[in-house]
Write an enzyme that holds these catalytic residues in place. Structure first.
Site, PDB file in Angstrom:
ATOM      1  CG  ASP A 127      -2.129   0.870   1.105  1.00  0.00           C
ATOM      2  OD1 ASP A 127      -3.249   0.335   1.188  1.00  0.00           O
ATOM      3  OD2 ASP A 127      -1.973   2.097   0.902  1.00  0.00           O
ATOM      4  CG  ASN A 128       0.161   4.607  -2.678  1.00  0.00           C
ATOM      5  OD1 ASN A 128      -0.908   4.298  -2.155  1.00  0.00           O
ATOM      6  ND2 ASN A 128       0.220   5.401  -3.743  1.00  0.00           N
TER       7      ASN A 128
ATOM      8  CG  ASP B  43       2.305   4.880  -6.703  1.00  0.00           C
ATOM      9  OD1 ASP B  43       1.450   4.120  -7.227  1.00  0.00           O
ATOM     10  OD2 ASP B  43       2.368   6.100  -6.928  1.00  0.00           O
ATOM     11  CB  ILE B  44       0.993  -1.165  -7.386  1.00  0.00           C
ATOM     12  CG1 ILE B  44      -0.472  -0.744  -7.297  1.00  0.00           C
ATOM     13  CG2 ILE B  44       1.427  -1.903  -6.134  1.00  0.00           C
ATOM     14  CD1 ILE B  44      -1.416  -1.923  -7.463  1.00  0.00           C
TER      15      ILE B  44
ATOM     16  CB  THR C 147     -17.762  -1.408  -8.675  1.00  0.00           C
ATOM     17  OG1 THR C 147     -18.973  -0.816  -8.218  1.00  0.00           O
ATOM     18  CG2 THR C 147     -17.463  -0.852 -10.050  1.00  0.00           C
TER      19      THR C 147
ATOM     20  CB  SER D 158     -18.569   8.111 -11.148  1.00  0.00           C
ATOM     21  OG  SER D 158     -17.909   6.925 -10.743  1.00  0.00           O
TER      22      SER D 158
ATOM     23  CE1 TYR E 231     -13.805   2.712  -7.935  1.00  0.00           C
ATOM     24  CE2 TYR E 231     -16.190   2.979  -7.892  1.00  0.00           C
ATOM     25  CZ  TYR E 231     -15.062   2.216  -7.638  1.00  0.00           C
ATOM     26  OH  TYR E 231     -15.187   0.962  -7.108  1.00  0.00           O
ATOM     27  CG  HIS E 232     -18.949   3.486 -10.803  1.00  0.00           C
ATOM     28  ND1 HIS E 232     -19.320   4.600 -10.108  1.00  0.00           N
ATOM     29  CD2 HIS E 232     -19.242   2.430  -9.993  1.00  0.00           C
ATOM     30  CE1 HIS E 232     -19.845   4.241  -8.928  1.00  0.00           C
ATOM     31  NE2 HIS E 232     -19.798   2.936  -8.838  1.00  0.00           N
TER      32      HIS E 232
ATOM     33  CE  LYS F 129     -12.672  -0.458  -8.830  1.00  0.00           C
ATOM     34  NZ  LYS F 129     -11.708  -1.271  -8.117  1.00  0.00           N
TER      35      LYS F 129
ATOM     36  CB  VAL G  93     -32.637  11.028   1.125  1.00  0.00           C
ATOM     37  CG1 VAL G  93     -33.267  10.480  -0.154  1.00  0.00           C
ATOM     38  CG2 VAL G  93     -32.727  10.023   2.253  1.00  0.00           C
TER      39      VAL G  93
HETATM   40  P1  NAD Z   1      -9.859   2.442   0.330  1.00  0.00           P
HETATM   41  O1  NAD Z   1      -9.616   3.725  -0.366  1.00  0.00           O
HETATM   42  O2  NAD Z   1     -10.207   2.466   1.773  1.00  0.00           O
HETATM   43  O3  NAD Z   1      -8.594   1.477   0.146  1.00  0.00           O
HETATM   44  C1  NAD Z   1      -7.811   1.441  -1.016  1.00  0.00           C
HETATM   45  C2  NAD Z   1      -6.357   1.303  -0.579  1.00  0.00           C
HETATM   46  O4  NAD Z   1      -5.532   1.230  -1.749  1.00  0.00           O
HETATM   47  C3  NAD Z   1      -5.881   2.497   0.247  1.00  0.00           C
HETATM   48  O5  NAD Z   1      -5.270   2.046   1.438  1.00  0.00           O
HETATM   49  C4  NAD Z   1      -4.878   3.209  -0.666  1.00  0.00           C
HETATM   50  O6  NAD Z   1      -3.834   3.832   0.044  1.00  0.00           O
HETATM   51  C5  NAD Z   1      -4.394   2.064  -1.565  1.00  0.00           C
HETATM   52  N1  NAD Z   1      -3.928   2.482  -2.900  1.00  0.00           N
HETATM   53  C6  NAD Z   1      -4.603   3.242  -3.807  1.00  0.00           C
HETATM   54  N2  NAD Z   1      -3.824   3.436  -4.893  1.00  0.00           N
HETATM   55  C7  NAD Z   1      -2.660   2.781  -4.673  1.00  0.00           C
HETATM   56  C8  NAD Z   1      -1.455   2.617  -5.415  1.00  0.00           C
HETATM   57  N3  NAD Z   1      -1.287   3.204  -6.608  1.00  0.00           N
HETATM   58  N4  NAD Z   1      -0.448   1.866  -4.891  1.00  0.00           N
HETATM   59  C9  NAD Z   1      -0.588   1.281  -3.677  1.00  0.00           C
HETATM   60  N5  NAD Z   1      -1.709   1.415  -2.917  1.00  0.00           N
HETATM   61  C10 NAD Z   1      -2.721   2.158  -3.412  1.00  0.00           C
HETATM   62  O7  NAD Z   1     -10.992   1.670  -0.504  1.00  0.00           O
HETATM   63  P2  NAD Z   1     -11.885   0.411  -0.074  1.00  0.00           P
HETATM   64  O8  NAD Z   1     -13.211   0.903   0.319  1.00  0.00           O
HETATM   65  O9  NAD Z   1     -11.109  -0.453   0.824  1.00  0.00           O
HETATM   66  O10 NAD Z   1     -12.032  -0.305  -1.488  1.00  0.00           O
HETATM   67  C11 NAD Z   1     -11.084  -1.270  -1.899  1.00  0.00           C
HETATM   68  C12 NAD Z   1     -11.430  -1.758  -3.296  1.00  0.00           C
HETATM   69  O11 NAD Z   1     -12.730  -2.329  -3.280  1.00  0.00           O
HETATM   70  C13 NAD Z   1     -11.442  -0.633  -4.332  1.00  0.00           C
HETATM   71  O12 NAD Z   1     -10.815  -1.048  -5.513  1.00  0.00           O
HETATM   72  C14 NAD Z   1     -12.918  -0.377  -4.553  1.00  0.00           C
HETATM   73  O13 NAD Z   1     -13.135   0.045  -5.864  1.00  0.00           O
HETATM   74  C15 NAD Z   1     -13.548  -1.722  -4.275  1.00  0.00           C
HETATM   75  N6  NAD Z   1     -14.922  -1.584  -3.766  1.00  0.00           N
HETATM   76  C16 NAD Z   1     -15.185  -0.897  -2.611  1.00  0.00           C
HETATM   77  C17 NAD Z   1     -16.499  -0.772  -2.160  1.00  0.00           C
HETATM   78  C18 NAD Z   1     -16.861   0.012  -0.923  1.00  0.00           C
HETATM   79  O14 NAD Z   1     -18.070   0.202  -0.658  1.00  0.00           O
HETATM   80  N7  NAD Z   1     -15.912   0.457  -0.123  1.00  0.00           N
HETATM   81  C19 NAD Z   1     -17.538  -1.369  -2.892  1.00  0.00           C
HETATM   82  C20 NAD Z   1     -17.237  -2.051  -4.070  1.00  0.00           C
HETATM   83  C21 NAD Z   1     -15.921  -2.154  -4.495  1.00  0.00           C
HETATM   84  N1  USQ Z   2     -26.537   8.739  -1.761  1.00  0.00           N
HETATM   85  C1  USQ Z   2     -27.491   9.467  -1.055  1.00  0.00           C
HETATM   86  N2  USQ Z   2     -27.057  10.174   0.008  1.00  0.00           N
HETATM   87  C2  USQ Z   2     -25.757  10.179   0.435  1.00  0.00           C
HETATM   88  C3  USQ Z   2     -24.799   9.420  -0.293  1.00  0.00           C
HETATM   89  C4  USQ Z   2     -25.231   8.722  -1.387  1.00  0.00           C
HETATM   90  O1  USQ Z   2     -28.672   9.469  -1.387  1.00  0.00           O
HETATM   91  O2  USQ Z   2     -25.455  10.844   1.434  1.00  0.00           O
HETATM   92  C5  USQ Z   2     -26.971   7.928  -2.926  1.00  0.00           C
HETATM   93  C6  USQ Z   2     -26.177   8.216  -4.201  1.00  0.00           C
HETATM   94  O3  USQ Z   2     -26.775   9.262  -4.934  1.00  0.00           O
HETATM   95  C7  USQ Z   2     -26.228   6.863  -4.900  1.00  0.00           C
HETATM   96  C8  USQ Z   2     -26.312   5.847  -3.776  1.00  0.00           C
HETATM   97  O4  USQ Z   2     -26.701   6.581  -2.605  1.00  0.00           O
HETATM   98  O5  USQ Z   2     -27.403   6.748  -5.657  1.00  0.00           O
HETATM   99  C9  USQ Z   2     -25.003   5.129  -3.482  1.00  0.00           C
HETATM  100  O6  USQ Z   2     -23.965   6.068  -3.247  1.00  0.00           O
HETATM  101  P1  USQ Z   2     -22.660   5.641  -2.418  1.00  0.00           P
HETATM  102  O7  USQ Z   2     -21.815   6.852  -2.233  1.00  0.00           O
HETATM  103  O8  USQ Z   2     -23.081   4.884  -1.202  1.00  0.00           O
HETATM  104  O9  USQ Z   2     -21.978   4.552  -3.377  1.00  0.00           O
HETATM  105  P2  USQ Z   2     -21.190   4.701  -4.757  1.00  0.00           P
HETATM  106  O10 USQ Z   2     -20.893   6.096  -5.098  1.00  0.00           O
HETATM  107  O11 USQ Z   2     -21.913   3.902  -5.774  1.00  0.00           O
HETATM  108  O12 USQ Z   2     -19.790   3.989  -4.469  1.00  0.00           O
HETATM  109  C10 USQ Z   2     -19.610   2.987  -3.469  1.00  0.00           C
HETATM  110  C11 USQ Z   2     -18.105   2.815  -3.265  1.00  0.00           C
HETATM  111  C12 USQ Z   2     -17.465   2.328  -4.567  1.00  0.00           C
HETATM  112  C13 USQ Z   2     -18.150   1.052  -5.002  1.00  0.00           C
HETATM  113  C14 USQ Z   2     -19.654   1.242  -5.127  1.00  0.00           C
HETATM  114  C15 USQ Z   2     -20.368  -0.070  -5.359  1.00  0.00           C
HETATM  115  O13 USQ Z   2     -17.525   4.051  -2.860  1.00  0.00           O
HETATM  116  O14 USQ Z   2     -16.086   2.087  -4.345  1.00  0.00           O
HETATM  117  O15 USQ Z   2     -17.644   0.614  -6.227  1.00  0.00           O
HETATM  118  O16 USQ Z   2     -20.168   1.753  -3.879  1.00  0.00           O
HETATM  119  S1  USQ Z   2     -21.737   0.113  -6.443  1.00  0.00           S
HETATM  120  O17 USQ Z   2     -22.576   1.201  -5.956  1.00  0.00           O
HETATM  121  O18 USQ Z   2     -22.431  -1.152  -6.419  1.00  0.00           O
HETATM  122  O19 USQ Z   2     -21.213   0.436  -7.741  1.00  0.00           O
END
Ligand code: NAD
Ligand code: USQ
Length: 406
Positions: free
Chosen positions: A35-36, A78-79, A149, A191, A193-194, A197, A266
Site C-alpha cells: 500500500d502507498n 505505489d503500484i 464494482t 462516474s 471511478y466506475h 472499473k 437522501v
Molecule cells: P480504500 O480507499 O479504503 O482502500 C484502497 C487502498 O488502496 C488504500 O489504502 C490506498 O492507500 C491504496 N492504494 C490506492 N492506490 C494505490 C497505489 N497506486 N499503490 C498502492 N496502494 C494504493 O478503498 P476500499 O473501500 O477499501 O475499497 C477497496 C477496493 O474495493 C477498491 O478497488 C474499490 O473500488 C472496491 N470496492 C469498494 C467498495 C466500498 O463500498 N468500499 C464497494 C465495491 C468495491
Molecule cells: N446517496 C445518497 N445520500 C448520500 C450518499 C449517497 O442518497 O449521502 C446515494 C447516491 O446518490 C447513490 C447511492 O446513494 O445513488 C449510493 O452512493 P454511495 O456513495 O453509497 O456509493 P457509490 O458512489 O456507488 O460507491 C460505493 C463505493 C465504490 C463502489 C460502489 C459499489 O464508494 O467504491 O464501487 O459503492 S456500487 O454502488 O455497487 O457500484
C-alpha cells in the site's frame, strides 16, 4: 510442515483491504500488505479523517502480532508508478494469490475536478496494468483477485436479474442462422471511478486470453459496517469508517448522521436502488474467491459480491425508525436515474457456501454503537457532498427513462 501459502493484499491499509489482510493471516496465509498510504493522504487533502481512530501501519501490525502471534509484512509501494519494486517483490515471494484493492474508489472524489479525474484514471488503470505486466514478467501462475464494482453494469431499470459478468448474445450469421457468444455485460459506468472499473475488465480479458493469467473479478456492491471478527480483537486493529461527502457511502453516512442528530442526506427522491454487502461478508467472499481460482487459459471468473438490494429512501426509513433521525431530501449532486429497480444474481458465491448477512439480522446495531462511541470525532463540516457530476447550467440535471443515453 507445509509452507504457508503466500498472498499479497494490494491496498491492504484501506477499508476493505485491512480486515481482509487480518482474516487471511488468521486463516494461515503468509500475508504481505502492499500500500502507498495514498488514502490517508487524501484524508489530509480533504480535511477529513476516519470516524474511528485508525492506528498507523506499524502500530497495526505490532498489535496483530501481540494479539495473535502472527506476522504480516508491509511494503510501501505505489503500484501505479513503481513497476520495478512490484516486480522485485513478486520475484521474492512468488505469491500463490494477489488480492487487488489498490485503487481510488470514491465516485464523488473522481468527479471533483480535472485533477481528480486524471488522478483516478491514471492511478487505477496503471495500477491494474502494472500488476498484470509484472505477473507475466515474473513468469508466475499467481491467481489475481480484483475488487471491481456492481456499478459497471449501470442502473438502467432492468426487467431481468443481472447476470454475473457475461451475457449470451446471438449474432445473425450470413446464412440466416444465429451465432451464440458470451460477451462482457455492456458497461454503463456512472462516474469516472466506475469507468476505470469498466476499463479494468478489458485489461483482465486480454491478459487472461493472451497470457493465460488466472483472474477473478469481484463485482462488489456498497460495503457497510466497519468491524469484523479480527478488527474487534484490539482497538489498535480498528477499521476505518468514512462518513464525509466524498468517501462516505450511503448507509454508513446515514448511521453517523443519526448518531450526531444530522438529518439523513437522501439525494433526490431516494429512489436509487443499489446492492449492499457487510464488511464481514466482503472478507469471507474474498477468501472463497481466493480458494476457487479459474484454470489457466479459462476466461475471467466474474462473481457478483453482494448480499441484498435496497432503495436509498428505504434505508433512510429503517435508520430513522431505529434511531429517531429526521430525513432530508437534498438536491442530487450526481447524474443518475432518480428511480431504478435492481435485481442481481450472487449465485456463484452462494454455490460456494456464502450465507449473506442481511440488514434484518440485527447487525445494524453494532455499527450504530460504533457511531455513538466515536461521534465526538465527527466533523459536521465534511458531511455535505461538494462534488457535482456536471457543471451547472441552471437546468434540472437528471437521467430519466426517456434520456437518449442512460
Ligand atoms: P480504500 O480507499 O479504503 O482502500 C484502497 C487502498 O488502496 C488504500 O489504502 C490506498 O492507500 C491504496 N492504494 C490506492 N492506490 C494505490 C497505489 N497506486 N499503490 C498502492 N496502494 C494504493 O478503498 P476500499 O473501500 O477499501 O475499497 C477497496 C477496493 O474495493 C477498491 O478497488 C474499490 O473500488 C472496491 N470496492 C469498494 C467498495 C466500498 O463500498 N468500499 C464497494 C465495491 C468495491
Ligand atoms: N446517496 C445518497 N445520500 C448520500 C450518499 C449517497 O442518497 O449521502 C446515494 C447516491 O446518490 C447513490 C447511492 O446513494 O445513488 C449510493 O452512493 P454511495 O456513495 O453509497 O456509493 P457509490 O458512489 O456507488 O460507491 C460505493 C463505493 C465504490 C463502489 C460502489 C459499489 O464508494 O467504491 O464501487 O459503492 S456500487 O454502488 O455497487 O457500484
Amino acid at each position: 510442515m507445509t509452507a504457508r501459502p503466500s498472498i499479497f493484499v494490494l491496498g491492504g491499509d484501506g477499508f476493505c483491504g485491512w480486515p481482509t489482510a487480518l482474516h487471511l493471516s488468521n486463516q494461515g496465509y503468509n500475508v504481505t500488505i502492499v500500500d502507498n498510504l495514498s488514502r490517508r493522504r487524501i484524508d489530509v487533502e480533504l480535511g477529513t479523517q476516519s470516524l474511528t481512530p485508525i492506528a498507523d501501519m506499524q502500530t497495526r501490525l505490532r498489535a496483530w502480532k501481540d494479539v495473535t502471534g502472527k506476522v504480516i509484512q508491509f511494503e510501501n509501494i505505489d503500484i501505479a508508478n513503481d513497476h520495478e519494486a512490484l516486480l522485485t517483490l513478486l520475484m521474492q515471494y512468488k505469491p500463490e494469490s494477489i488480492v487487488h484493492f489498490a485503487e481510488q474508489r470514491a465516485a464523488p472524489y473522481s468527479m471533483k475536478g480535472p485533477s481528480q479525474k486524471r488522478y483516478t484514471v491514471d492511478n487505477n488503470i496503471q495500477a491494474t496494468h502494472n500488476l498484470l505486466v509484472a505477473v507475466v514478467e515474473a513468469g508466475l501462475e499467481t491467481h489475481i483477485v480484483h475488487l471491481g464494482t456492481m456499478g459497471v453494469y449501470g442502473y438502467d431499470t432492468a426487467e431481468a436479474s443481472l447476470p454475473e459478468g457475461y451475457l449470451t448474445i446471438g449474432i445473425p450469421t450470413d446464412d440466416g442462422g444465429m451465432h451464440k457468444r458470451d460477451i462482457l455485460y455492456p458497461t454503463s459506468p456512472g462516474s469516472v471511478y466506475h469507468l476505470t472499473k469498466s476499463m479494468d475488465q478489458l485489461l483482465f480479458q486480454f491478459y487472461a486470453k493472451n497470457d493465460r493469467l488466472r483472474i477473478t473479478d469481484l463485482h462488489q456492491g456498497i460495503v457497510w459496517g466497519t468491524q469484523t471478527s479480527e478488527t474487534r480483537l484490539d482497538e489498535r486493529l480498528i477499521n476505518r469508517f468514512d462518513y464525509d461527502g466524498d468517501y462516505g457511502t450511503v448507509l454508513n453516512r446515514f448511521l453517523v448522521q443519526a448518531a450526531i442528530g444530522y438529518p439523513l442526506s437522501v439525494y433526490g427522491t431516494g429512489g436509487q436502488t443499489r446492492a449492499f454487502i457487510h464488511i464481514e461478508d466482503t472478507v469471507h467472499c474474498v477468501e472463497l474467491a481466493v480458494k476457487h481460482p479459474p484454470a489457466a487459459g479459462a476466461r475471467v471468473q466474474i462473481r457478483n459480491q453482494i448480499a441484498e438490494c435496497h432503495r436509498v429512501r428505504d434505508l433512510a426509513e429503517i435508520v430513522g425508525e431505529i434511531t429517531g433521525a429526521e430525513i432530508a431530501q437534498l438536491e442530487n449532486p450526481r447524474l443518475e436515474m432518480a428511480e431504478n429497480e435492481l435485481r442481481a444474481s450472487n449465485e456463484s458465491f452462494v454455490e460456494l457456501g456464502f450465507e449473506p448477512i442481511l440488514l434484518k439480522d440485527g447487525i445494524l446495531n453494532e455499527t450504530i454503537e460504533i457511531c455513538q462511541a466515536y461521534r465526538h470525532r465527527c466533523d459536521i463540516n465534511t458531511i455535505p457532498s461538494t462534488s457535482e457530476w456536471v457543471t451547472r447550467r441552471g437546468d434540472a440535471l437528471q437521467l430519466t427513462e426517456d434520456s437518449p443515453v442512460r
